[in-house]
Each structure stands twice: as structure tokens, then as C-alpha cells.
Design a protein around this motif. Structure first.
Motif, short mmCIF file in Angstrom:
data_model
loop_
_atom_site.label_atom_id
_atom_site.label_comp_id
_atom_site.label_asym_id
_atom_site.label_seq_id
_atom_site.Cartn_x
_atom_site.Cartn_y
_atom_site.Cartn_z
N PHE A 340 0.87 -1.18 0.00
CA PHE A 340 0.00 0.00 0.00
C PHE A 340 0.90 1.22 0.00
N VAL A 341 0.80 1.98 -1.08
CA VAL A 341 1.81 3.00 -1.33
C VAL A 341 1.29 4.43 -1.24
N LYS A 364 4.76 -1.94 8.96
CA LYS A 364 5.03 -1.83 7.53
C LYS A 364 3.73 -1.89 6.74
N THR A 365 3.70 -1.18 5.62
CA THR A 365 2.49 -1.17 4.79
C THR A 365 2.63 -2.10 3.59
N PRO A 396 -16.61 11.72 5.62
CA PRO A 396 -15.18 11.49 5.33
C PRO A 396 -14.99 10.24 4.47
N ASP A 397 -13.99 10.31 3.61
CA ASP A 397 -13.70 9.19 2.71
C ASP A 397 -12.19 9.04 2.62
N ILE A 398 -11.76 7.88 2.15
CA ILE A 398 -10.32 7.64 1.98
C ILE A 398 -10.10 6.81 0.73
N GLN A 399 -9.07 7.19 -0.03
CA GLN A 399 -8.59 6.43 -1.18
C GLN A 399 -7.24 5.83 -0.83
N ILE A 400 -7.08 4.53 -1.12
CA ILE A 400 -5.82 3.84 -0.81
C ILE A 400 -5.29 3.24 -2.11
N ASP A 401 -4.05 3.58 -2.45
CA ASP A 401 -3.42 3.03 -3.66
C ASP A 401 -2.50 1.88 -3.27
N ALA A 402 -2.44 0.88 -4.16
CA ALA A 402 -1.62 -0.30 -3.87
C ALA A 402 -0.89 -0.77 -5.12
N TYR A 418 -8.26 1.37 -3.77
CA TYR A 418 -9.48 1.02 -3.03
C TYR A 418 -10.03 2.30 -2.41
N GLN A 419 -11.30 2.62 -2.71
CA GLN A 419 -11.94 3.79 -2.11
C GLN A 419 -13.05 3.32 -1.18
N TRP A 420 -13.02 3.83 0.06
CA TRP A 420 -13.94 3.35 1.10
C TRP A 420 -15.40 3.50 0.68
#
Length: 661
Positions: A340-341, A364-365, A396-402, A418-420
Motif C-alpha cells: 500500500f503506497v 510496515k504497509t 469522510p472518505d479515503i482512497q488507498i493506492d496499492a 481502493y476507495q472506502w
């Protein structure tokens, strides 16, 4: 001269002149001649004697028969009746005799109905073929007791020489709740600490979308797979749809090694179980999210992760997100690495996420096969409180790039995200909606800026140990009527109504001046300073009130038959009264509720009525930042312990022994 004493074998002294104990009455003895001897003006031919009917009745009767064929009388104002005939057409009266009875309907002890020699009641004369009726004085018959009665006729000259058949009956009011003894030193509930997390999304009244929804047991309605673009070989990676938990489940220890730590000290928020739970100030969403390698759309390998996001509304102008990522099982060898970057938080205008650097992560991610560690990130948000009297809605929302690298020799990683907000389970998509507000200019009541999860309904809790009369009344209406106002078990929230003028209108319709004094009983009062009050439920300060018409926005107007305006006559009427050593809540004399009513009113102790709400509810409103049309639940803290006879609900009488929790 001293009386001569005789002693029994047991040594008990008895005066020789004392009368012998009275003989026990015989239920089969010949009927008494209560009018004196028969008149000899005509032959006492058997065919000329009057006769009682063969089917005596007690009334008012319930629609439901009691066990063993007893007639259920549903009022303390008991009437006994029987038909009567006379061969000569003379007017006739009836003598009524009542006995207690055993469960089989056999007479046990004669009841003295008045102070006359025989303790019987004689009816007025009626025409031959008519029905003779007598009213039993209130208090002569005990509640929840078996009785039998029979009759004997007299036509002014001749008596009926035998009794009528016995009629079996019980005096059982439609409502008879035995209340626990009050403990006035019992502390009031701490409403903030008493809140229990649940999964119900309960929107304020009139809000768009599903007003009340629970976590779906099927696939999410709006969730979508979030995939990378396919490469030249047709291969891609995806974050799949999260897996919903069974309805009603809360986190608990899973089959994973060890037990996950609570998030920020919130014990019910951890990665042991997929769930979504909330209180008014904390929301925890735990998802089982698959990472999938696909070839031409067909899954080839799956790595399952637990994603946890908890939001705490922990400040006047701020709130905090806690994000945790960890594998749900060993990473399959088909993956070389899952990394997850990047992360990006989103929020509406005037709401600002404080993005944290990579070094802020604990753990660590990235993961390779064989690793099961957790990684967590805490992100604060702030919101603008500079304007007074404002209300804001945030989501609130979060976007996570991997970067996801398969272990097949092709080292170029696939990039996806991945977007919540794209992976909500159906029915909970707005549980994380935050409402923040600032006090109006010049407000002096101690209100400060703050936020709540607006689609979570908090719980108001009665102090049933101290004020059982009010708690029992609310329990009755919650349990025995189809609207179940405020019942979380029945998913029927109360909606706060803040218009004081409407509050007064609703209350006056249900509880007009003088109603409690006219229908209550002073034995229910606590002391000389106490007065009878009319307690209405659902509350007049709710849109659920029976006194609020549909045109005024009311949900459950109580309209009597033939009327157009709400009126308390259409509610279940009860009153508190001391019966024996205990206070009971009884249905009003002469009423027979259908239990299809939408409301209740009860004549109870004013102290119990006022102290059950009063400043306690005002503090609850302030703590939970309740506004007009907000939903909340009512916990009456009463329990029947399985003591109810005839059951609760479905039009059945409610006869129970209640205990305060």
C-alpha cells in the motif's frame, strides 16, 4: 362470677359459655328465603314457580376466555346477570350468591357481598322472560381470583326451590402490571456511558433514502469491484467487494491466531470480525476485503485482508480517523508482494483532513507470503467553527493506492486502488454521516460546537428502580401495541419534536386538565406533596405522539371512531393503584383495550412522571445533541421475567409481574 372454663386436649382454654364455631356454609344448601316465608295466597304448585335461566353471565366480558372455561370479567365494576321466567307472567327478581372457586370451578368459600343476613344481592323485579342484573360493590371481589355464582328466583309469592347452574368467572383486568417497590436512592443512568453500539442506520425523520435500515445479509447493494486495467495477457488485479457479516453480529475472537487489539481503547472495534457498529460519537467499520488476481475476468488467486476504519468524534472542532490494515490469513504464494503506497483523505468544504506522512504508520504497509502483521494510521480532521448557528454534514472518505506484484516472473506490479465509499454494505452506507453544528449567537446554555453520527439513534434510559410507575406505562405501550414506540427490538424509533406549541397541543389532546384527578387513585402517590399526573406515551415531544395529527406531521394520530381530531380516548387508559402491599398499573374501570391503540395515557404519581424525564431528558438531549426530527430509542429498564399471562401483544390481556433492571 367467673366464667367456667373447659380445656381441650391440646390445652387451649375455652369458656363453657362460648358459642360453638359457626358451621361452614354449604354451597348446595337450599336457597335462602330472603323475602321471608312464601305467601299462601295461592297454591304453591311446582308449575307456578319462577325459574332462573340456565346460563348465568358475568360482565363485562373479555373477548378472550380464561382457562378452564371461566368467563373473564375485564373490569372491577362487575355485573352478574341471568334470565328469569314466571309461568303466571308475574314480575320476578333474582337472588345472586357468589363463592370463591378452585381451578375446576368447584365452590370453596362463600363471598359476603353486603352486610345483609345472607350476604347475597337481590336484583330489582323484571318482566318474565327478562334479564335480572346486579352490580357487585367494588372491592368485594379480588382480582385474578376464580369465582362461581348461581341465582334463585322469586315472583313476590313463590320461590324457586333450587339454584340455577353455577357460572364460573374471574375478575381479570385487561391490564394488570404488578410493579416493583421503588428504590428512590437508585442512581440515574449515565446516558453517555450507557450507549451501546449497534448496526442500525436510523436517519432523522424525513431524510431522503432509507429512514431505517440494518446491515444487509446479502451482497452490498452499491459496492463494486475496484480493478486495475487488464494487461496485454488479459490479467488484472482487483479489490473485491467486502464480505458482510451476518445481521446482528458484533466483533468477537475469530479463528485467527491471537486476538486483535482494540482500536484506540474501543473494545468493540477490532479486526476479529467483519462488522459495522456505531454509537452517537464513534463509528467502526470492519471489512473483509479480497485482493484478487484475475485472468480474463476469472479469479486465479485471492489474498484476504481486514480493513478497519474507526472515526471518533472526540473534539469540539475536530474528529479522528483510525485506519488499520492486516491480512485475514496467510498471503498465498501466488503473490510476491502487496504494497500500500498511497492514501488520500476526502471531506466536504469546511472539513479538512490533516494528511500524515508515511512515517506515521505503525507497522510496515507491505506484505509478502508468511507475514501477518498489522499497519495502522491515525488521521485528524478539523472543521470550521467560526460561524455561529451553523449546521454541516460531512462524510469522510479515503482512497488507498496499492502496488500488487504476482509471483509468476512478471515483475511489473499492477497498480490499483481502493476507495472506502465504493464498498459499503447495503443499508449502512450513511452510518458514517457526521453532523456538526455551532451554537447560535448569544447562546448561554453551555452548548459548545460539536459533532454526532446523525444516522445513529442514541438510547434514553429510564430509572425504573426509582420511578417504576412511569417505566411500567412506557413498557406496556412499547410491548403491547403495534407501534412499539421507542423499541429498538421492534425497530420503532421515537422522533424528537421540538415545537413547544405543538407539544402543548398534543399533550392537551391526550391529557386534558383534570383527567388524572378524575381517573387516578391517591394510593399511588408517594407522599402528601405528590399529586396525580397524566403520563402520556409516546411523548408529546415526539412525532410519534397520539395527540399530533397527520396534517401536523404526526406519525400515529389517535383518532376516536367518528372523530377527526386526536383524543386521548383512543389511547389505552391505565391508572396506578396500591393493591394489597404492591402498586399495580390497572386498565381503567370499564375499559377493554383492543391493544391496537397507538398510544397510552396513565394516571400515576406526579413525582414518578416528572422525575422519569424532567432534567434527565434535557441532559440527554444536550449530551447527544438531539435536534428536531432526530431519532432515539427508549429503554424502559423493565422486564417481565416470563411472568406474563396470556402473552404480550396480539390483542391479548397483559397480566405481568414486572422487575426493574
Amino acid at each position: 362470677m367467673a366464667a367456667l372454663l373447659m380445656f381441650s386436649v391440646g390445652g387451649v382454654a375455652q369458656a363453657a359459655s362460648d358459642p360453638a364455631p359457626a358451621a361452614k356454609p354449604d354451597p348446595n344448601a337450599a336457597p335462602p328465603k330472603v323475602h321471608g316465608p312464601e305467601k299462601q295466597t295461592r297454591a304453591a304448585a311446582a308449575g307456578a314457580r319462577p325459574a332462573s335461566g340456565k346460563s348465568p353471565k358475568a360482565s363485562p366480558l373479555s373477548r378472550n376466555a380464561a382457562p378452564s372455561g371461566f368467563q373473564r370479567v375485564t373490569s372491577q365494576k362487575v355485573q352478574l346477570k341471568n334470565t328469569v321466567t314466571d309461568p303466571d307472567g308475574d314480575k320476578v327478581n333474582l337472588t345472586f350468591e357468589v363463592w370463591t372457586a378452585n381451578a375446576a370451578g368447584e365452590p370453596v368459600a362463600k363471598v359476603k357481598l353486603n352486610d345483609s343476613t345472607y350476604g347475597v344481592i337481590v336484583s330489582p323485579y323484571v318482566e318474565s322472560g327478562g334479564t335480572a342484573t346486579v352490580d357487585v360493590p367494588v372491592g368485594k371481589l379480588a382480582l385474578n381470583t376464580n369465582y362461581v355464582f348461581h341465582t334463585n328466583a322469586y315472583d313476590g309469592s313463590l320461590y324457586e326451590t333450587v339454584w340455577s347452574p353455577w357460572a364460573k368467572f374471574r375478575v381479570e383486568l385487561p391490564v394488570d402490571l404488578t410493579l416493583p417497590t421503588p428504590n428512590y436512592s437508585a442512581p440515574n443512568p449515565n446516558h453517555y456511558d450507557a450507549q451501546v453500539p449497534n448496526y442500525y442506520q436510523t436517519k432523522p425523520l424525513g431524510q431522503p433514502g432509507t429512514p431505517l435500515a440494518a446491515r444487509s445479509t446479502t451482497a452490498a447493494k452499491s459496492a463494486v469491484e475496484q480493478c486495475s486495467e487488464p494487461d496485454a495477457d488479459g490479467r488484472q488485479v482487483c479489490f473485491g467487494k467486502s464480505v458482510p457479516a451476518p445481521k446482528g453480529k458484533a466483533p468477537h475472537a475469530s479463528a485467527k491466531a491471537g486476538v486483535a487489539a482494540a482500536t484506540a481503547g474501543v473494545e468493540w472495534c477490532n479486526t476479529d470480525f467483519e462488522s459495522i457498529l456505531a454509537t452517537r460519537f464513534t463509528e467502526c467499520d470492519v471489512r473483509s476485503v479480497p485482493v484478487i488476481i484475475k485472468m480474463d475476468g476469472v479469479p486465479q488467486a485471492v489474498a484476504k485482508f481486514m480493513f478497519l476504519r474507526m472515526i471518533q468524534l472526540d473534539g469540539q472542532n475536530s474528529f479522528t480517523e483510525h485506519l488499520t490494515i492486516e491480512p485475514a490469513q496467510q498471503i498465498p504464494p501466488a503473490f510476491r508482494e502487496i504494497n500500500f503506497v498511497g492514501w488520500n483523505h476526502l471531506c466536504e468544504d469546511s472539513c479538512t483532513p490533516q494528511e500524515q506522512p508515511a512515517s506515521a504508520w505503525t507497522g510496515k504497509t507491505w506484505w509478502v507470503p508468511g507475514e501477518m502483521h498489522s499497519a495502522s494510521l491515525t488521521t485528524p480532521f478539523t472543521w470550521d467553527t467560526s460561524a455561529s448557528g451553523q449546521e454541516y454534514l460531512y462524510k469522510p472518505d479515503i482512497q488507498i493506492d496499492a502496488n500488487i506484484l504476482p509471483a509468476d516472473g512478471k515483475f511489473r506490479p499492477f497498480v490499483t486502488g481502493y476507495q472506502w465509499s465504493l464498498d459499503y454494505d447495503g443499508g449502512t452506507e450513511d452510518l458514517d454521516r457526521i453532523r456538526c453544528d455551532t451554537p447560535a449567537a448569544g447562546a448561554s446554555d453551555g452548548v459548545v460546537p460539536g459533532c454526532v453520527f446523525v444516522n445513529h439513534a442514541p438510547v434514553y434510559t429510564f430509572n425504573a428502580k426509582a420511578f417504576p410507575q412511569a417505566a411500567a406505562h412506557a413498557w406496556l405501550i412499547q410491548k403491547a401495541t403495534p407501534k412499539h414506540p421507542g423499541s429498538m427490538a421492534d425497530q420503532k424509533p421515537l422522533y424528537y419534536m421540538g415545537d413547544e406549541a405543538q407539544n402543548a397541543r398534543s399533550r392537551n389532546r391526550i391529557c386534558p386538565t383534570g383527567w388524572a384527578a378524575d381517573n387516578g387513585d391517591a394510593s399511588a402517590l408517594v407522599d402528601a406533596a405528590d399529586t396525580l399526573n397524566c403520563d402520556e406515551f409516546a411523548f408529546a415531544s415526539s412525532y410519534n405522539s397520539g395527540g399530533m395529527s397527520a396534517t401536523e406531521g404526526g406519525l400515529n394520530p389517535a383518532i376516536p371512531a367518528g372523530k377527526t381530531t386526536p383524543n386521548g380516548d383512543a389511547c389505552i387508559g391505565t391508572y396506578a393503584k396500591k393493591h394489597g402491599s404492591m402498586v399495580h398499573l390497572f386498565s381503567l374501570n370499564g375499559t377493554d383495550p383492543t391493544f391496537s391503540e397507538v398510544c397510552g395515557r396513565s394516571a400515576i404519581s406526579g413525582m414518578h412522571n416528572q422525575e422519569s424525564m424532567g432534567g434527565h431528558f434535557a441532559n440527554f438531549m444536550k449530551q447527544m445533541r438531539i435536534k428536531d426530527k432526530d431519532a432515539y430509542w427508549l429503554d424502559t429498564r423493565m422486564d417481565d421475567g416470563g411472568t406474563c399471562r396470556y402473552g404480550v401483544g396480539g390483542g391479548q390481556p397483559v397480566i405481568c409481574q414486572l422487575a426493574a433492571q
